[in-house]
Design an enzyme around this catalytic site. Structure first.
Site, PDB file in Angstrom:
ATOM      1  N   ALA A  17       0.806  -1.229   0.000  1.00  0.00           N
ATOM      2  CA  ALA A  17       0.000   0.000   0.000  1.00  0.00           C
ATOM      3  C   ALA A  17       0.835   1.273   0.000  1.00  0.00           C
ATOM      4  CB  ALA A  17      -0.948   0.002   1.205  1.00  0.00           C
ATOM      5  N   GLY A  65       0.995   3.084  -5.865  1.00  0.00           N
ATOM      6  CA  GLY A  65       0.194   2.443  -6.890  1.00  0.00           C
ATOM      7  C   GLY A  65      -1.223   2.095  -6.485  1.00  0.00           C
ATOM      8  N   GLY A  68      -2.425  -0.234  -4.456  1.00  0.00           N
ATOM      9  CA  GLY A  68      -2.648  -0.419  -3.024  1.00  0.00           C
ATOM     10  C   GLY A  68      -2.889   0.898  -2.319  1.00  0.00           C
ATOM     11  N   LYS A  96       7.165  -3.024   2.044  1.00  0.00           N
ATOM     12  CA  LYS A  96       8.593  -3.141   2.343  1.00  0.00           C
ATOM     13  C   LYS A  96       9.318  -1.806   2.422  1.00  0.00           C
ATOM     14  CE  LYS A  96      10.991  -6.083   0.015  1.00  0.00           C
ATOM     15  NZ  LYS A  96      11.525  -6.843  -1.142  1.00  0.00           N
ATOM     16  N   TYR A 149       4.962 -16.281 -14.289  1.00  0.00           N
ATOM     17  CA  TYR A 149       4.127 -15.169 -13.815  1.00  0.00           C
ATOM     18  C   TYR A 149       2.656 -15.576 -13.780  1.00  0.00           C
ATOM     19  CZ  TYR A 149       1.616 -10.729 -13.756  1.00  0.00           C
ATOM     20  OH  TYR A 149       0.739  -9.707 -13.438  1.00  0.00           O
ATOM     21  N   LYS A 167       0.193 -15.522 -10.484  1.00  0.00           N
ATOM     22  CA  LYS A 167      -1.037 -14.725 -10.383  1.00  0.00           C
ATOM     23  C   LYS A 167      -2.260 -15.619 -10.240  1.00  0.00           C
ATOM     24  CE  LYS A 167      -1.480 -10.952 -10.270  1.00  0.00           C
ATOM     25  NZ  LYS A 167      -1.374  -9.987  -9.144  1.00  0.00           N
TER      26      LYS A 167
END
Length: 417
Positions: A18, A21, A23, A42, A168, A172
């Site tokens: 968050a 972007g 988030g 992070k 990927y 996802k």
């Protein structure tokens, strides 16, 4: 934009990734209701290439009317997630909503994807989503408005969505399978849904993948935030759904989607995993006049006897020490079709060099494509992103260097190829 209703006032949202972007956009939307936001990400110190930290995001949340709890969390680390969950419960009295937004991406084929990147994507997208959900669910079960929302796609088993980036897609789809299983496991107790954008969203990741100019083909993260808000304010029996942002908002009567466009009126780039197959994306964009980069060349344009050699003449004309210093890569082009052959571009030594044949040393990046598409790509008539997504371009090696090549293309366009 979708009007806030106040339904999330006093609710506590635990949002991964968050600090920036999508988030952060979801966090700010909820904050305008007066929600409590746990910013689990992070980035505690400013990143040289990425905007925002958990602390700058917290300031924005509180300025929007919410309460913020910034927590340094690597969602691959069970102890860090557990500590953040405990701190959230101690600070706000519980957790009502979990948004699994954090994600990692590498659009590379099986042989070109190092296991380190495979582990990163599976660790963040799949394992991180499962682990965060597992640790938050005991607290969600105590909430009257419990929701889990994963930013993941519908489970579309068309092989075209696997062939160019299997790792990927697996990662996802792992997030989406969490929705499939947990929605049924906790039916009646927790609403569990997935949300995915219909078009590309302008984020730092998209800018990196698409290069300069891709933004005007995107929508802003506000459309995802509005759709997420609509989902999270529904009752707990609204569950087990794979939702697309535009569809969610259309059901609420939203008709003006230009308000979400980075450049209103400009055709948009469809996102992955939806019904539009990658092979059709370029055609789709051309039919809608997305940008001159996607338009087919004029039929009355005279054909050159040596288009590849002409292209390399222009490439050699823009090479210099600055280009080499900023790129530091050696490229090999394996071309098929009418003007097939092997060509190289050395942007690693001296003032650079380019020509026909094998590169002087092993290439960092190997690009395989039809010679006509190569000419279009270097003349600005075909975006590398679209060439890759449509399967016209195959890349082996360092994707970062592949992206850097776009800067050279920009210089060539200024040279009026």
């Amino acid at each position: 934009m979708l009007q806030n209703t106040g339904k999330l006032a006093g609710c506590t949202l635990f949002i991964t990734g968050a600090s920036r972007g999508i988030g952060k956009a979801i966090a700010l939307k909820a904050a305008r209701d007066g929600a409590n936001i746990v910013i689990a990400a992070k980035t505690a110190e400013p990143h040289p290439k990425l905007p925002g930290t958990i602390f700058t995001a917290a300031d924005e949340v509180e300025a929007a009317g919410g309460k913020a709890l910034p927590c340094v969390v690597d969602i691959r680390d069970e102890q860090q997630i557990g500590a953040a969950v405990q701190k959230a419960v101690e600070t706000f009295g519980g957790i009502d909503i979990l948004v699994n937004n954090a994600s990692a991406i590498s659009l590379t084929g099986t042989l070109e994807t190092p296991m380190k990147k495979v582990d990163l994507m599976l660790g963040i997208n799949l394992r991180g989503t499962y682990l965060t959900s597992k640790l938050v669910i005991p607290h969600l079960l105590k909430s009257r408005s419990a929701h889990i929302l994963n930013l993941s796609p519908p489970l579309n088993m068309n092989p075209v969505w696997f062939k160019n980036h299997t790792a990927y897609t697996m990662a996802k789809y792992g997030m989406s399978m969490c929705v499939l299983g947990m929605a049924e496991e906790f039916r009646g107790q927790i609403a569990v849904n997935a949300l995915w954008p219909k078009t590309a969203i302008q984020t730092a990741a998209m800018d990196m993948l698409g290069g300069e100019g891709v933004g005007k083909q995107c929508r802003t993260a506000d459309i995802i935030a509005d759709a997420a808000y609509a989902i999270l304010t529904k009752p707990k029996d609204y569950t087990g759904r794979f939702l697309v942002d535009e569809d969610v908002l259309r059901e609420l009567g939203v008709k003006d989607f230009d308000q979400y466009a980075v450049q209103p009126g400009h055709p948009l780039l469809p996102d992955f995993f939806l019904d539009e197959a990658p092979e059709n994306l370029v055609k789709h964009m051309e039919e809608h006049g997305a940008t001159p980069a996607f338009k087919p060349p004029s039929s009355d344009t005279p054909r050159s006897g040596g288009p590849i050699e002409s292209t390399f003449d222009v490439i050699r004309g823009v090479l210099n020490e600055d280009v080499v210093k900023s790129t530091q890569g050696i490229y090999r082009f394996d071309l098929s079709g009418e003007h097939s052959g092997v060509w190289f571009l050395d942007l690693k030594s001296g003032s650079g060099s380019a020509g026909k044949g094998e590169p002087p040393v092993k290439a960092d990046v190997v690009m395989t494509m039809d010679s006509s598409d190569f000419t279009k790509m270097f003349s600005g008539k075909l975006k590398p992103t679209m060439a890759f997504m449509s399967g016209k371009l195959r890349i082996k090696g360092d994707m970062t260097l592949a992206i850097k090549l776009e800067k050279l293309m920009g210089r060539m366009n200024k040279a009026k190829l």
